[in-house]
Motif scaffolding. Structure first.
Motif, PDB file in Angstrom:
ATOM      1  N   LYS A  24      -4.939  -4.706   4.409  1.00  0.00           N
ATOM      2  CA  LYS A  24      -4.059  -3.535   4.324  1.00  0.00           C
ATOM      3  C   LYS A  24      -4.180  -2.682   5.586  1.00  0.00           C
ATOM      4  O   LYS A  24      -3.174  -2.249   6.146  1.00  0.00           O
ATOM      5  CB  LYS A  24      -4.460  -2.692   3.114  1.00  0.00           C
ATOM      6  CG  LYS A  24      -3.423  -2.634   2.034  1.00  0.00           C
ATOM      7  CD  LYS A  24      -4.005  -2.178   0.727  1.00  0.00           C
ATOM      8  CE  LYS A  24      -4.501  -0.766   0.725  1.00  0.00           C
ATOM      9  NZ  LYS A  24      -5.083  -0.395  -0.586  1.00  0.00           N
ATOM     10  N   ARG A  61      -5.088  -3.603   8.560  1.00  0.00           N
ATOM     11  CA  ARG A  61      -4.486  -4.264   9.720  1.00  0.00           C
ATOM     12  C   ARG A  61      -2.970  -4.153   9.677  1.00  0.00           C
ATOM     13  O   ARG A  61      -2.314  -3.938  10.710  1.00  0.00           O
ATOM     14  CB  ARG A  61      -4.895  -5.732   9.754  1.00  0.00           C
ATOM     15  CG  ARG A  61      -6.304  -5.934  10.270  1.00  0.00           C
ATOM     16  CD  ARG A  61      -6.952  -7.132   9.646  1.00  0.00           C
ATOM     17  NE  ARG A  61      -6.417  -8.390  10.128  1.00  0.00           N
ATOM     18  CZ  ARG A  61      -6.563  -9.546   9.475  1.00  0.00           C
ATOM     19  NH1 ARG A  61      -7.196  -9.584   8.328  1.00  0.00           N
ATOM     20  NH2 ARG A  61      -6.072 -10.642   9.970  1.00  0.00           N
ATOM     21  N   ILE A  62      -2.398  -4.294   8.481  1.00  0.00           N
ATOM     22  CA  ILE A  62      -0.938  -4.192   8.361  1.00  0.00           C
ATOM     23  C   ILE A  62      -0.499  -2.767   8.711  1.00  0.00           C
ATOM     24  O   ILE A  62       0.491  -2.560   9.398  1.00  0.00           O
ATOM     25  CB  ILE A  62      -0.464  -4.592   6.943  1.00  0.00           C
ATOM     26  CG1 ILE A  62      -0.832  -6.052   6.660  1.00  0.00           C
ATOM     27  CG2 ILE A  62       1.033  -4.411   6.809  1.00  0.00           C
ATOM     28  CD1 ILE A  62      -0.635  -6.476   5.227  1.00  0.00           C
ATOM     29  N   ARG A  63      -1.283  -1.778   8.254  1.00  0.00           N
ATOM     30  CA  ARG A  63      -0.970  -0.378   8.550  1.00  0.00           C
ATOM     31  C   ARG A  63      -0.947  -0.107  10.046  1.00  0.00           C
ATOM     32  O   ARG A  63      -0.042   0.579  10.537  1.00  0.00           O
ATOM     33  CB  ARG A  63      -2.002   0.549   7.897  1.00  0.00           C
ATOM     34  CG  ARG A  63      -1.573   0.933   6.539  1.00  0.00           C
ATOM     35  CD  ARG A  63      -1.838   2.355   6.162  1.00  0.00           C
ATOM     36  NE  ARG A  63      -1.527   2.413   4.745  1.00  0.00           N
ATOM     37  CZ  ARG A  63      -2.418   2.207   3.806  1.00  0.00           C
ATOM     38  NH1 ARG A  63      -3.678   2.059   4.104  1.00  0.00           N
ATOM     39  NH2 ARG A  63      -2.054   2.205   2.541  1.00  0.00           N
ATOM     40  N   VAL A  64      -1.936  -0.636  10.761  1.00  0.00           N
ATOM     41  CA  VAL A  64      -2.004  -0.411  12.212  1.00  0.00           C
ATOM     42  C   VAL A  64      -0.748  -0.955  12.885  1.00  0.00           C
ATOM     43  O   VAL A  64      -0.114  -0.278  13.694  1.00  0.00           O
ATOM     44  CB  VAL A  64      -3.275  -1.073  12.811  1.00  0.00           C
ATOM     45  CG1 VAL A  64      -3.243  -1.024  14.325  1.00  0.00           C
ATOM     46  CG2 VAL A  64      -4.532  -0.396  12.299  1.00  0.00           C
ATOM     47  N   SER A  65      -0.349  -2.183  12.490  1.00  0.00           N
ATOM     48  CA  SER A  65       0.835  -2.756  13.133  1.00  0.00           C
ATOM     49  C   SER A  65       2.103  -2.040  12.695  1.00  0.00           C
ATOM     50  O   SER A  65       3.049  -1.902  13.466  1.00  0.00           O
ATOM     51  CB  SER A  65       0.933  -4.258  12.854  1.00  0.00           C
ATOM     52  OG  SER A  65       0.724  -4.510  11.504  1.00  0.00           O
TER      53      SER A  65
END
Lengths: 99, 266
Positions: free
Chosen positions: B253, B255-259
């Motif tokens: 989650k 990592r997805i948020r950062v992108s």
């Protein structure tokens, strides 16, 4: 996770996701391909020892959908699914310990 | 999405997830392997070692001991305020002192004394080195958090795997009840129940298709669902297995948020 834009056009986007791997990129690719406006989605890792995959997404010009918008939607979809999974795991674990 | 825990025991958890695709299952698996932090010994100070084992090999063996990890109280060195130099927030010291008298002595992981009572070897029964009479070992070891991405010793899992959910079908009209499949199935899926062929514990099926080969009338078909997966997570002892799954989902989650933040700014 350190994203960096390699190429940006209205209908095409290339982003390098430093420190990422097949796990994230393949998930992103599959999620992008669910959208009918996407003409092409893929990723490339130049060398197996390098952790800098480049994700490419191209949308159909006829769809008038910008690549960055499609990419954002795909990421939102991924986030929602992961959140759902996280919630369901919690639920399953607490249900199991009750039994 | 539907998740059901099938089996949970000590360090192992088996669960069934319905409504996900291969890409998501694999992302989860890879995250558990390489992104969930766990504690391991990373630096060793050998004060005295008169055993036959070289210091380097001993240090390597110490590094491979799974340590019970307390994710709440420790930071990853790169995220720590000390900038990875090593402080009490990102490092834990363990000491080992053992001397053999006139007899041979085996040094076990349980002989390690930790500065933090929460960080200890997950089992005290791992043999490290054998000391002959009058040999001595004095060691100071520094454990820290790390991820499987850096070194496999930081992996919190010893096994994490998923498989498709098998579908075993028997065509009752074609079946001659020869019982060949009952004999050949390594997982004992088939049983003769009241003169008809029945299946049991089909989730155990490994899809080896021995039954399909043996079945002369061709009554058995083995298929699989493509949106359901059986996960097996076996912890090294560092974290509880369900904690590994939860942590992996959180890490994914993040990592997805950062992108997502990055793409949002384009």
């Amino acid at each position: 996770m350190k994203p960096r834009v390699i190429e940006q056009e209205r209908y095409e986007l290339k982003i390098e996701f430093q420190e990422e791997d097949h796990g994230f990129c393949n998930l992103l690719r599959k999620t992008l391909l669910e959208e009918p406006a996407v003409e092409f989605a893929g990723y490339n890792i130049d060398h197996p020892l390098l952790a800098s995959p480049i994700v490419t997404v191209r949308t159909k010009k006829s769809s008038k959908r910008q690549a960055k918008v499609v990419l954002r939607e795909a990421l939102e979809k991924m986030l929602a699914r992961t959140e759902e999974f996280r919630k369901d795991v919690n639920q399953a674990v607490s249900d199991y310990s009750v039994d | 999405m539907d998740i059901m825990i099938i089996h949970r025991q000590d360090d192992v958890i088996h669960f069934l997830v319905e409504g996900i695709d291969v890409a998501f299952a694999n992302a989860l698996r890879r995250t558990m392997l390489t992104r969930v932090p766990a504690m391991a010994i990373d630096e060793v100070l050998v004060l005295e070692n008169t055993s036959v084992m070289y210091d380097e090999i001993l240090a390597h063996r110490l590094g491979l001991i799974p340590l019970i990890t307390d994710l709440e109280s420790y930071n990853l060195p790169q995220d720590c305020d000390c900038e990875g130099k090593g402080c009490s927030l990102c490092q834990c010291t363990l000491t080992l002192e053992k001397e053999s008298g006139s007899e041979d002595v085996v040094v076990y992981s349980g002989d390690l004394v930790s500065q933090d009572p929460k960080v200890n070897p997950s089992t005290g029964e791992i043999p490290l080195v054998k000391l002959a009479p009058n040999q001595r070992l004095i060691i100071e070891a520094y454990a820290r958090l790390g991820t499987g991405l850096e070194n496999a010793k930081f992996q919190p899992v010893s096994t994490v795997a998923y498989k498709y959910v098998p579908i075993v079908e028997v065509d009752k009209d074609k079946c001659t009840k020869c019982e060949a499949c009952v004999e050949v199935c390594p997982k004992k899926i088939f049983v003769i129940d009241k003169d008809t062929l029945a299946t049991q514990n089909t989730l155990d099926c490994t899809m080896c298709e021995l039954c399909v080969q043996e079945c002369e009338p061709g009554a058995i078909t083995i298929g699989s669902k493509n949106d359901a997966f059986l996960f097996k997570v076996e912890s090294s002892g560092a974290l509880a297995p369900e904690a590994i799954v939860e942590n992996a989902a959180d890490t994914l989650k993040k990592r997805i948020r950062v992108s997502l933040d990055f793409v949002g700014k384009l």
